[in-house]
Every structure is written in structure tokens, then in C-alpha cells.
Design a protein around this motif. Structure first.
Motif, PDB file in Angstrom:
ATOM      1  N   GLY A  29      -7.148   8.239  -2.297  1.00  0.00           N
ATOM      2  CA  GLY A  29      -5.797   8.597  -2.690  1.00  0.00           C
ATOM      3  C   GLY A  29      -5.573   8.262  -4.153  1.00  0.00           C
ATOM      4  N   LEU A  30      -4.336   8.056  -4.549  1.00  0.00           N
ATOM      5  CA  LEU A  30      -3.973   7.682  -5.919  1.00  0.00           C
ATOM      6  C   LEU A  30      -4.388   8.741  -6.927  1.00  0.00           C
TER       7      LEU A  30
ATOM      8  N   ILE B  59       0.837  -1.210   0.000  1.00  0.00           N
ATOM      9  CA  ILE B  59       0.000   0.000   0.000  1.00  0.00           C
ATOM     10  C   ILE B  59       0.865   1.250   0.000  1.00  0.00           C
TER      11      ILE B  59
ATOM     12  N   GLY C  61       0.715   3.694  -3.124  1.00  0.00           N
ATOM     13  CA  GLY C  61       0.264   5.052  -2.818  1.00  0.00           C
ATOM     14  C   GLY C  61       1.268   6.118  -3.186  1.00  0.00           C
TER      15      GLY C  61
ATOM     16  N   PHE D  60      -4.408   5.528   0.605  1.00  0.00           N
ATOM     17  CA  PHE D  60      -3.117   5.248  -0.029  1.00  0.00           C
ATOM     18  C   PHE D  60      -2.287   6.517  -0.015  1.00  0.00           C
ATOM     19  N   PRO D  61      -1.121   6.549   0.586  1.00  0.00           N
ATOM     20  CA  PRO D  61      -0.355   5.417   1.129  1.00  0.00           C
ATOM     21  C   PRO D  61      -0.497   5.198   2.629  1.00  0.00           C
ATOM     22  N   TRP D  62      -1.311   6.025   3.340  1.00  0.00           N
ATOM     23  CA  TRP D  62      -1.214   6.071   4.797  1.00  0.00           C
ATOM     24  C   TRP D  62      -1.741   4.834   5.498  1.00  0.00           C
TER      25      TRP D  62
END
Length: 260
Positions: free
Chosen positions: A179-180, A158, A162, A194-196
Motif C-alpha cells: 500500500g502507501l 495503520i 494508510g 495499509f490501511p486494511w
């Protein structure tokens, strides 16, 4: 993927010693609280500098300068890693009622943040900030607590996806929380899955390793300098909710006094 059910002597199989450790130390781990308190102090310092910039008392670019971007990423990573660790630790002591109360409190605080930001920043209000993220990540994390290596593998995947993958489909407003995106949305605080989520899963993995070493967790007598940090760490959500209004009120009063 290995699940924590057998062979308690191995790092990946920790249920048996975990229960023993849980009954011995009941819920609070001052070392973890002190680490969370450190993150709270760093957060307050960051926001104080941000507020000074808003009041034009300093001139800094918080949106593009590598130092400030790095500082935010470091503080957020520390918070979310501890959040994942705490999910692992709390799972051994926390009942369903306590867990539900914690999640409802998070949801209420996230809603207050959104409403408050709408009043202060109507064009860039917070729709999926750190509290919104922690709420969703906690729900996902609860499903992942039974796994060991899967948290490590998915956490890394991830993080990598991310950080290095983006697609225009995720620019749509209803998908921005994932995200992304190909660009950062206009908002004052943005913490997408993403990415957290990868950091939280790595925290769960780390927490399981800590629970496999109960002697380390039971070594919980912080010295005087650490007690204040532990106190703040226990009250991190409350401090998060009130520190900005206090800072802004103080700066507003100072600005008013300096003009009169």
C-alpha cells in the motif's frame, strides 16, 4: 502493553474466562456467522451490479463514483473486521492442524483467483486482492493474538498512515502489496496491508472484548431470518469462489437468449 495473562475480571485480561467459554461453545458463533452472511449478501449484490455494468445493462462508474467506492469500502471493512474477530474466536478452539489447513485453503483459493483473473483480465489481473490480503493478515494476526491494547493502537495507526500517507517508493511493483502508493495499481481487486491491516487488528481487539463477555457469545439462537445468513456465513469462502462464475454464466446465458 498489557497481555492477557492475569486479572481475568478486567477487559484487557481475558484468558481464563475465554477458556471456559471456549469449552462451552466450541468454535461456531451464529451471531458472527450471521454478520458474515450479511457481508456475503452485500458482496453478491455489489458484484451483480458490477457485472450488469460490464454487460452494459446499466451505466455506472464503479471506479470513481463516491457511492460505489463507499459501498466497496463498507463491505470490505465489514468482512475484514469479522476476519479479525474470527481470528480471536478461533484461537480458543482451533488446533494447529486446523489452522494450517485453513491457511493452505486460503492460499490455494488466492492462487485460483489470480489465475482466473489472468484469463479474464490479462492487463489488470488480481495480484493482491482480498484473499491474498486475508492470508497475509491472518499470519500477522496470529502473532498479534497475545496482545490486547497493542491491537487497538496499531490498528488505528495503520489506518491513519494508510489513508493519509503515500510515497513514490511504494509504487514499485514488488512493494505494491504494502500500500502507501501514490496511485492505485491497474488491477481488478486491490487490498493492500495499509490501511486494511488496521481493520483486522481492530477486529482482533473487538474479538477479545467479545470473548471477555461469554454470556453474549453463548446467546446464539438466531431466528429463522438469520439462519440463512448464518448458513452463508459458515460457507463464505466457498460462496466467494463460486458466486462470480455463477453470476457471469447467468448473464452470459441471458445475453445469448436475448439476441436469439
Amino acid at each position: 502493553m498489557a497481555k492477557s495473562r492475569k486479572n481475568p475480571g478486567k477487559p484487557g485480561h481475558i484468558n481464563k474466562p475465554v477458556r471456559q467459554a471456549a469449552s462451552a461453545s466450541q468454535a461456531r458463533y451464529p451471531a458472527i456467522d450471521s454478520l458474515r452472511g450479511t457481508a456475503v449478501v452485500l458482496m453478491i449484490a455489489y458484484h451483480f451490479c458490477f457485472d450488469l455494468n460490464q454487460y452494459q445493462l446499466i451505466q455506472q462508474d464503479f471506479y470513481q463514483a463516491p457511492f460505489w467506492l463507499g459501498a466497496r469500502a463498507f463491505i470490505l471493512t465489514l468482512f475484514l473486521l469479522i476476519a479479525g474477530i474470527s481470528l480471536s474466536l478461533a484461537a480458543q478452539n482451533e488446533g494447529g492442524q486446523s489452522r494450517l489447513k485453513r491457511l493452505l485453503t486460503l492460499a490455494a483459493c488466492a492462487a485460483l483467483v489470480t489465475l482466473g483473473s489472468m484469463l479474464m483480465f490479462p492487463q489488470s489481473y488480481i495480484f493482491f486482492g482480498v484473499l491474498h490480503f486475508i492470508l497475509v493478515a491472518s499470519l500477522i494476526g496470529l502473532l498479534m493474538l497475545r496482545y490486547y491494547w497493542l491491537n487497538l493502537v496499531l490498528g488505528i495507526v495503520i489506518l491513519v498512515v494508510g489513508l493519509y500517507f503515500a510515497h513514490p517508493v511504494f509504487d514499485q511493483p514488488w512493494l505494491q502489496w504494502v500500500g502507501l502508493m501514490t496511485h492505485k495499481p491497474i488491477t481488478e481487486d486491490y487490498v493492500p496491508l495499509f490501511p486494511w491491516l488496521g481493520v483486522v487488528l481492530l477486529g482482533i481487539f473487538t474479538g477479545k472484548n467479545l470473548l471477555a463477555r461469554p454470556d453474549w457469545l453463548k446467546h446464539n439462537s438466531p431466528g429463522q431470518p438469520m439462519r440463512g445468513l448464518a448458513w452463508m456465513g459458515k460457507r463464505s469462502l466457498l460462496i466467494y469462489m463460486i458466486h462470480q462464475p455463477i453470476l457471469l454464466a447467468g448473464l452470459s446465458a441471458w445475453s445469448w437468449l436475448s439476441l436469439n
